[in-house]
Design an enzyme around this catalytic site. Structure first.
Site, mmCIF file in Angstrom:
data_model
loop_
_atom_site.group_PDB
_atom_site.id
_atom_site.type_symbol
_atom_site.label_atom_id
_atom_site.label_comp_id
_atom_site.label_asym_id
_atom_site.label_seq_id
_atom_site.Cartn_x
_atom_site.Cartn_y
_atom_site.Cartn_z
ATOM 1 N N HIS A 170 -8.438 -3.460 -3.809
ATOM 2 C CA HIS A 170 -7.365 -4.213 -2.910
ATOM 3 C C HIS A 170 -7.533 -4.782 -2.082
ATOM 4 O O HIS A 170 -8.309 -4.549 -0.848
ATOM 5 C CB HIS A 170 -6.362 -3.170 -2.689
ATOM 6 N N GLU A 273 -8.111 -9.138 -4.801
ATOM 7 C CA GLU A 273 -7.795 -8.790 -5.077
ATOM 8 C C GLU A 273 -8.403 -8.213 -6.922
ATOM 9 O O GLU A 273 -7.844 -8.781 -7.842
ATOM 10 C CB GLU A 273 -6.625 -7.792 -4.865
HETATM 11 C C1 BG6 Z 1 -0.177 -6.626 -3.596
HETATM 12 C C2 BG6 Z 1 0.954 -6.446 -4.294
HETATM 13 O O1 BG6 Z 1 -1.359 -5.190 -3.959
HETATM 14 O O2 BG6 Z 1 -0.545 -5.172 -2.719
HETATM 15 C C3 BG6 Z 1 1.473 -6.494 -3.208
HETATM 16 O O3 BG6 Z 1 0.776 -6.871 -5.115
HETATM 17 C C4 BG6 Z 1 2.286 -5.053 -2.452
HETATM 18 O O4 BG6 Z 1 3.217 -6.403 -4.022
HETATM 19 C C5 BG6 Z 1 0.398 -4.698 -1.288
HETATM 20 O O5 BG6 Z 1 2.980 -5.533 -0.766
HETATM 21 C C6 BG6 Z 1 0.208 -4.216 -0.540
HETATM 22 O O6 BG6 Z 1 0.969 -2.351 -1.089
HETATM 23 P P1 BG6 Z 1 0.830 -1.691 0.097
HETATM 24 O O7 BG6 Z 1 1.208 -0.189 -1.126
HETATM 25 O O8 BG6 Z 1 -1.211 -1.709 0.430
HETATM 26 O O9 BG6 Z 1 1.325 -1.475 1.334
#
Ligand code: BG6
Length: 302
Positions: A170, A273
């Site tokens: 991510h 990602e």
């Molecule tokens: C992304 C999602 O991968 O991650 C989003 O598609 C999400 O919906 C974002 O808000 C961040 O996620 P987190 O759990 O790290 O705040």
């Protein structure tokens, strides 16, 4: 308590790899070699920073990131595993899985012949992780830090039945101004638009960002190229073992609500990602192994 002397004695590499206490008391590995530098938290095997030698940081780490045991870090390259997004049936389980908030152990650290540094970290299962994921699927992050950054996330099914996983790197990228950035490599791909009720749409041309974007691109296997005229560079995301890509920028309101983005932080980042998300999950036969293997590199923008 992490025993840094023991870690450095066993895995330290003179002039390249040092284990130390990082922000918030988290244990980190600092890597510095002739080709690049990186900082990796043992919690989550989370690459927090990476830059090729002499170049600007490629990975965005929020100035307001919170560093604490059991909390995910805003920025870097979080590992989502063994599911992506919300758990399919258990709403109390953590979004994006538990891998990013639990300790990983060091298995190997060494200098490579070409001057890069190679590290292997393995997730340490606990009663808490086994309660959410009883399957016997050890997972390793094999990380190579150099002029390029490679993260190979390897999941092995040591059980006797097939196992289905979702996962992602991510990664947050540093850009001079996301409004002037163009992401190539997703043209023609169908996508699920999470800011429009999950509607299925189709991408035409490069992705540009001027509002909240949260999309799961399907059938996406090509390199993604993040063109940043302000920094005069192109970031290349080359992946194997992933057929979907998530592009995310929370924009001003959501970023403000999150509390760990910092003022205007959303303007200097974009997440591209490399995922196995939505229907793009991976089923591993007993004895099977899956590699989500991504190489990040930078080239001048012509
Ligand atoms: C992304 C999602 O991968 O991650 C989003 O598609 C999400 O919906 C974002 O808000 C961040 O996620 P987190 O759990 O790290 O705040």
């Amino acid at each position: 308590m992490t025993d840094f002397s023991a870690l450095n004695a066993r895995f330290g590499v003179s002039g390249q790899v040092v284990f130390k206490q990082g922000p918030g008391g988290l244990a980190v590995v600092e890597v510095a070699n002739s080709q690049g530098t990186a900082t990796i938290a043992l919690q989550g095997a989370h690459v927090m920073t990476w830059a090729p030698r002499g170049a600007q940081p490629v990975i965005w780490l929020s100035r307001a990131a919170k560093f604490a045991p059991g909390k995910s870090i805003r920025g870097g390259a979080p590992i989502c595993w063994p599911w992506f997004g919300p758990h399919a049936t258990e709403s109390s389980y953590p979004g994006h899985g538990f891998a990013r908030t639990v300790p990983w152990e060091v298995i190997e650290a060494r200098a490579c012949a070409n001057g890069a540094t190679y590290l292997v970290l393995r997730l340490v299962p606990s009663d808490a992780t086994r309660a959410q994921w009883p399957q016997a699927t050890p997972v390793e992050a094999r990380i190579t830090v150099g002029r390029t950054l490679e993260i190979d996330l390897v999941t092995r099914n040591e059980g006797t039945a097939p196992v289905t996983i979702g996962d992602a790197l991510h990664t947050y990228f540093e850009v001079s101004d996301v409004r002037k950035t163009a992401i190539h490599g997703l043209g023609g791909c169908p996508y699920l638009d999470k800011v429009d009720g999950g509607k299925r749409k189709s991408q035409t041309g490069p992705v540009t960002i001027g509002a909240e974007v949260d999309r799961v691109y399907l059938d996406s296997t090509a390199d993604c190229l993040i063109d940043d005229p302000g920094l005069g560079r192109r970031i290349r995301v080359h992946k194997r073992g992933s057929r979907s890509t998530v592009v995310w920028n929370p924009w001003i309101d959501k970023a403000a609500k999150m509390g760990d983005f910092g003022n205007h932080g959303y303007l200097n980042m974009v997440c591209v990602e490399s995922t196995n998300a939505a229907d793009d999950v991976v089923t591993l036969a007993p004895g099977g192994e899956h590699h989500l293997d991504v190489t990040y590199s930078v080239e001048p923008l012509r």
